[in-house]
Motif scaffolding. Structure first.
Motif, PDB file in Angstrom:
ATOM      1  N   LEU A  28       0.810  -1.208   0.000  1.00  0.00           N
ATOM      2  CA  LEU A  28       0.000   0.000   0.000  1.00  0.00           C
ATOM      3  C   LEU A  28       0.848   1.265   0.000  1.00  0.00           C
ATOM      4  N   SER A  29       2.078   1.153   0.447  1.00  0.00           N
ATOM      5  CA  SER A  29       2.960   2.308   0.549  1.00  0.00           C
ATOM      6  C   SER A  29       3.207   2.988  -0.799  1.00  0.00           C
ATOM      7  N   ARG A  30       2.958   2.282  -1.878  1.00  0.00           N
ATOM      8  CA  ARG A  30       3.196   2.839  -3.211  1.00  0.00           C
ATOM      9  C   ARG A  30       2.019   3.667  -3.718  1.00  0.00           C
ATOM     10  N   TYR A  31       0.932   3.693  -2.967  1.00  0.00           N
ATOM     11  CA  TYR A  31      -0.311   4.261  -3.464  1.00  0.00           C
ATOM     12  C   TYR A  31      -0.751   5.517  -2.718  1.00  0.00           C
ATOM     13  N   GLY A  32      -1.313   6.461  -3.470  1.00  0.00           N
ATOM     14  CA  GLY A  32      -2.143   7.484  -2.864  1.00  0.00           C
ATOM     15  C   GLY A  32      -3.530   6.899  -2.692  1.00  0.00           C
ATOM     16  N   LEU A  33      -4.197   7.246  -1.602  1.00  0.00           N
ATOM     17  CA  LEU A  33      -5.458   6.607  -1.240  1.00  0.00           C
ATOM     18  C   LEU A  33      -6.489   7.660  -0.882  1.00  0.00           C
ATOM     19  N   ALA A  34      -7.732   7.308  -1.059  1.00  0.00           N
ATOM     20  CA  ALA A  34      -8.790   8.264  -0.778  1.00  0.00           C
ATOM     21  C   ALA A  34     -10.061   7.542  -0.373  1.00  0.00           C
ATOM     22  N   TRP A  35     -10.930   8.295   0.242  1.00  0.00           N
ATOM     23  CA  TRP A  35     -12.290   7.866   0.525  1.00  0.00           C
ATOM     24  C   TRP A  35     -13.245   8.782  -0.232  1.00  0.00           C
ATOM     25  N   PHE A  36     -14.212   8.171  -0.877  1.00  0.00           N
ATOM     26  CA  PHE A  36     -15.304   8.867  -1.519  1.00  0.00           C
ATOM     27  C   PHE A  36     -16.604   8.318  -0.937  1.00  0.00           C
ATOM     28  N   ARG A  37     -17.674   9.040  -1.153  1.00  0.00           N
ATOM     29  CA  ARG A  37     -18.977   8.534  -0.713  1.00  0.00           C
ATOM     30  C   ARG A  37     -20.040   8.874  -1.737  1.00  0.00           C
ATOM     31  N   GLN A  38     -21.073   8.066  -1.727  1.00  0.00           N
ATOM     32  CA  GLN A  38     -22.181   8.289  -2.639  1.00  0.00           C
ATOM     33  C   GLN A  38     -23.482   8.024  -1.914  1.00  0.00           C
ATOM     34  N   ALA A  39     -24.255   9.091  -1.756  1.00  0.00           N
ATOM     35  CA  ALA A  39     -25.575   8.977  -1.159  1.00  0.00           C
ATOM     36  C   ALA A  39     -26.582   8.575  -2.225  1.00  0.00           C
ATOM     37  N   LEU A  40     -27.687   8.015  -1.774  1.00  0.00           N
ATOM     38  CA  LEU A  40     -28.716   7.541  -2.697  1.00  0.00           C
ATOM     39  C   LEU A  40     -29.201   8.685  -3.581  1.00  0.00           C
ATOM     40  N   GLY A  41     -29.125   8.479  -4.886  1.00  0.00           N
ATOM     41  CA  GLY A  41     -29.600   9.488  -5.818  1.00  0.00           C
ATOM     42  C   GLY A  41     -28.653  10.640  -6.070  1.00  0.00           C
ATOM     43  N   LYS A  42     -27.458  10.568  -5.501  1.00  0.00           N
ATOM     44  CA  LYS A  42     -26.493  11.656  -5.667  1.00  0.00           C
ATOM     45  C   LYS A  42     -25.219  11.144  -6.329  1.00  0.00           C
ATOM     46  N   GLU A  43     -24.414  12.078  -6.783  1.00  0.00           N
ATOM     47  CA  GLU A  43     -23.145  11.715  -7.395  1.00  0.00           C
ATOM     48  C   GLU A  43     -22.110  11.373  -6.320  1.00  0.00           C
ATOM     49  N   ARG A  44     -21.127  10.606  -6.738  1.00  0.00           N
ATOM     50  CA  ARG A  44     -20.044  10.264  -5.827  1.00  0.00           C
ATOM     51  C   ARG A  44     -19.252  11.531  -5.495  1.00  0.00           C
ATOM     52  N   GLU A  45     -18.925  11.702  -4.212  1.00  0.00           N
ATOM     53  CA  GLU A  45     -18.195  12.896  -3.803  1.00  0.00           C
ATOM     54  C   GLU A  45     -16.969  12.537  -2.983  1.00  0.00           C
ATOM     55  N   PHE A  46     -15.988  13.404  -3.086  1.00  0.00           N
ATOM     56  CA  PHE A  46     -14.730  13.243  -2.376  1.00  0.00           C
ATOM     57  C   PHE A  46     -14.919  13.478  -0.887  1.00  0.00           C
ATOM     58  N   VAL A  47     -14.234  12.679  -0.073  1.00  0.00           N
ATOM     59  CA  VAL A  47     -14.264  12.843   1.373  1.00  0.00           C
ATOM     60  C   VAL A  47     -12.881  13.215   1.906  1.00  0.00           C
ATOM     61  N   ALA A  48     -11.890  12.375   1.638  1.00  0.00           N
ATOM     62  CA  ALA A  48     -10.543  12.600   2.158  1.00  0.00           C
ATOM     63  C   ALA A  48      -9.540  11.817   1.336  1.00  0.00           C
ATOM     64  N   ALA A  49      -8.306  12.320   1.296  1.00  0.00           N
ATOM     65  CA  ALA A  49      -7.237  11.634   0.577  1.00  0.00           C
ATOM     66  C   ALA A  49      -5.947  11.736   1.352  1.00  0.00           C
ATOM     67  N   ILE A  50      -5.111  10.729   1.186  1.00  0.00           N
ATOM     68  CA  ILE A  50      -3.775  10.754   1.779  1.00  0.00           C
ATOM     69  C   ILE A  50      -2.800  10.289   0.714  1.00  0.00           C
ATOM     70  N   GLY A  51      -1.816  11.133   0.446  1.00  0.00           N
ATOM     71  CA  GLY A  51      -0.861  10.833  -0.592  1.00  0.00           C
ATOM     72  C   GLY A  51       0.138   9.779  -0.173  1.00  0.00           C
ATOM     73  N   ARG A  52       0.931   9.351  -1.150  1.00  0.00           N
ATOM     74  CA  ARG A  52       1.921   8.305  -0.884  1.00  0.00           C
ATOM     75  C   ARG A  52       2.911   8.741   0.194  1.00  0.00           C
TER      76      ARG A  52
END
Length: 122
Positions: A28-52
């Protein structure tokens, strides 16, 4: 890399949850990682990210309440969610991109977990 999200559930407003995203297949150390979320009927949205290298970004809507972290030894990224509100209800997805320093754009990520449901009751 394969990503497996877990830790979702039902919580009352004001409560906390910690999501986990375990990786397999590559360090996993080679990757930037993020969390997104998608509520019912809505588009996926960014929550948080952590770079490599550890740079962190948050959506304005979660700043001060959510915290993203990574444990490369455990090949896992976490999302600690505090002071949850009903508007945080969504399916939460973890995502990864090789050698990334993090991004809030979902089309920048190549690998996605299956999602975990978070429901916040009022």
């Amino acid at each position: 890399v394969q990503l497996q999200a877990s830790g979702g559930g039902l919580v009352q407003a004001g409560g906390s949850l910690r999501l986990s995203c375990a990786a397999s297949g590559r360090p996993l150390s080679r990757y930037g990682l993020a969390w997104f979320r998608q509520a019912l009927g809505k588009e996926r949205e960014f929550v948080a990210a952590i770079g490599r290298t550890g740079t962190i970004y948050y959506a304005d809507s979660v700043k001060g309440r959510f915290a993203i972290s990574r444990d490369n030894a455990k090949n896992t990224v976490y999302l600690q969610m505090n002071s949850l509100q009903p508007e945080d209800t969504a399916v939460y997805y973890c995502a990864g991109r090789l050698y990334s320093e993090g991004s809030g754009q979902h089309d920048q990520y190549d690998y996605w977990g299956q999602g975990t449901q978070v429901t916040v009751s009022s």
